[in-house]
Design a protein around this motif. Structure first.
Motif, PDB file in Angstrom:
ATOM      1  N   PHE A  43       1.139  -1.290   0.164  1.00 16.11           N
ATOM      2  CA  PHE A  43      -0.050  -0.126   0.067  1.00 16.11           C
ATOM      3  C   PHE A  43       0.941   1.014  -0.020  1.00 16.11           C
ATOM      4  N   PRO A  44       1.448   1.588  -1.209  1.00 16.51           N
ATOM      5  CA  PRO A  44       2.359   2.851  -1.394  1.00 16.51           C
ATOM      6  C   PRO A  44       1.949   4.165  -1.230  1.00 16.51           C
ATOM      7  N   ALA A  45       0.487   4.430  -1.189  1.00 18.32           N
ATOM      8  CA  ALA A  45       0.145   5.600  -1.160  1.00 18.32           C
ATOM      9  C   ALA A  45       0.294   6.322   0.057  1.00 18.32           C
ATOM     10  N   PRO A  46       0.480   7.501   0.065  1.00 19.81           N
ATOM     11  CA  PRO A  46       0.983   8.456   1.214  1.00 19.81           C
ATOM     12  C   PRO A  46      -0.070   8.204   2.352  1.00 19.81           C
ATOM     13  N   LYS A  47       0.286   8.254   3.729  1.00 20.39           N
ATOM     14  CA  LYS A  47      -0.538   8.053   4.784  1.00 20.39           C
ATOM     15  C   LYS A  47      -0.407   9.414   5.722  1.00 20.39           C
ATOM     16  N   HIS A  48      -1.453   9.743   6.531  1.00 19.27           N
ATOM     17  CA  HIS A  48      -1.215  10.944   7.289  1.00 19.27           C
ATOM     18  C   HIS A  48      -1.113  10.332   8.739  1.00 19.27           C
ATOM     19  N   GLN A  49       0.269  10.430   9.265  1.00 19.04           N
ATOM     20  CA  GLN A  49       0.773   9.870  10.460  1.00 19.04           C
ATOM     21  C   GLN A  49       1.041  10.766  11.492  1.00 19.04           C
ATOM     22  N   VAL A  50       0.799  10.281  12.686  1.00 20.82           N
ATOM     23  CA  VAL A  50       1.263  10.912  13.980  1.00 20.82           C
ATOM     24  C   VAL A  50       2.171  10.425  14.649  1.00 20.82           C
ATOM     25  N   TYR A  51       3.133  10.754  15.386  1.00 12.36           N
ATOM     26  CA  TYR A  51       4.339  10.218  16.102  1.00 12.36           C
ATOM     27  C   TYR A  51       3.867  10.399  17.776  1.00 12.36           C
ATOM     28  N   LEU A  52       3.762   9.410  18.630  1.00 12.93           N
ATOM     29  CA  LEU A  52       3.788   9.644  19.757  1.00 12.93           C
ATOM     30  C   LEU A  52       5.104   9.163  20.463  1.00 12.93           C
ATOM     31  N   LYS A  53       5.418   9.932  21.532  1.00 15.94           N
ATOM     32  CA  LYS A  53       6.729   9.604  22.343  1.00 15.94           C
ATOM     33  C   LYS A  53       6.522   9.732  23.734  1.00 15.94           C
ATOM     34  N   PHE A  54       7.119   8.704  24.329  1.00 13.79           N
ATOM     35  CA  PHE A  54       6.895   8.453  25.997  1.00 13.79           C
ATOM     36  C   PHE A  54       8.315   8.165  26.611  1.00 13.79           C
ATOM     37  N   GLU A  55       8.218   8.874  27.685  1.00 16.06           N
ATOM     38  CA  GLU A  55       9.454   8.980  28.780  1.00 16.06           C
ATOM     39  C   GLU A  55       9.130   7.529  29.710  1.00 16.06           C
ATOM     40  N   ILE A  56      10.029   6.642  30.032  1.00 18.48           N
ATOM     41  CA  ILE A  56       9.822   5.740  31.097  1.00 18.48           C
ATOM     42  C   ILE A  56      10.648   5.955  32.384  1.00 18.48           C
ATOM     43  N   PRO A  57      10.001   6.589  33.241  1.00 21.12           N
ATOM     44  CA  PRO A  57      10.678   7.064  34.288  1.00 21.12           C
ATOM     45  C   PRO A  57      11.333   6.196  35.112  1.00 21.12           C
ATOM     46  N   ASP A  58      10.934   4.793  35.243  1.00 15.17           N
ATOM     47  CA  ASP A  58      11.546   3.824  35.964  1.00 15.17           C
ATOM     48  C   ASP A  58      12.722   3.151  34.917  1.00 15.17           C
ATOM     49  N   HIS A  59      12.855   3.550  34.019  1.00 13.72           N
ATOM     50  CA  HIS A  59      14.184   2.880  33.109  1.00 13.72           C
ATOM     51  C   HIS A  59      15.116   4.125  32.887  1.00 13.72           C
ATOM     52  N   GLN A  60      16.232   4.351  33.636  1.00 16.14           N
ATOM     53  CA  GLN A  60      17.150   5.247  33.575  1.00 16.14           C
ATOM     54  C   GLN A  60      18.292   4.879  32.465  1.00 16.14           C
ATOM     55  N   VAL A  61      18.576   5.844  31.718  1.00 15.59           N
ATOM     56  CA  VAL A  61      19.710   5.583  30.803  1.00 15.59           C
ATOM     57  C   VAL A  61      20.581   6.759  31.107  1.00 15.59           C
TER      58      VAL A  61
END
Length: 198
Positions: A43-61
């Protein structure tokens, strides 16, 4: 502060250790409207997309930036088609997060930006890259917090605050300063950013 709505309708670099597989408490820190993105495969047709990003407080890097070592919560994100149709991936993800189905009115135009700063449980799984064989973490689903988690956050509200600035990006305004903070892939999107200061 009011944000421009982002509505969905029923109509190479350094290697980082992936977020551990399992269920993690997470805070949504980015809601980025990626605009219409080209697709590959059947399905090569363009798609309207959204990106969700999350912090994981209990996993420190730990990472190095500008010659200095920093420590903070790990992050993970996922792209979705900006649609709440029955066949979409975004709809069941948000239903699991909210713990309830969408109303008919919400399906006419739900503001995805309303999840910014909200807390959920993320189910993270590990997958091997087909080309490089590396292990990648992927968000498989989201769930509402259970009663005990809500009580723990009420007793310690600081755990519900993200360590980084939260961003909502939509197609109705543009802030070049925020735009430059986004990953290069996101810079090809609509040039709108609403900024939240803690």
């Amino acid at each position: 502060m009011a944000f421009a709505p982002i509505k969905a309708s029923a109509k190479g670099g350094k290697d980082f250790e992936p977020i551990p597989a399992g269920v993690h408490m997470a805070i949504c820190t980015w809601v980025i409207d990626l605009g219409w993105q080209p697709q590959t495969g059947k399905f090569p047709a363009p798609k309207h997309q959204v990106y969700l990003k999350f912090e994981i407080p209990d996993h420190q890097v730990t990472w190095t930036k500008d010659g200095k070592e920093h420590t903070g919560p790990g992050t993970i994100g996922r792209k979705f088609g900006l649609s709440l149709s029955e066949k979409s991936h975004l709809r069941p993800f948000l239903v699991g997060w909210r713990g309830k189905e969408f109303t008919t009115e919400e399906l006419e135009g739900f503001d995805i930006g309303s999840v910014i700063g909200k807390i959920c449980q993320l189910n993270v799984i590990h997958e091997k890259g087909e080309k490089d064989g590396k292990t990648y973490a992927r968000i498989a689903g989201a769930f509402a917090l259970v009663k005990e988690q809500k009580q723990a956050l009420a007793a310690n509200p600081a755990r519900a605050k993200p360590s980084s600035e939260m961003l909502v990006y939509s197609p109705e305004a543009h802030d070049s300063g925020i735009y430059e903070q986004l990953p290069s892939g996101s810079r090809r999107c609509s040039k709108t950013v609403s900024r939240i200061r803690r």
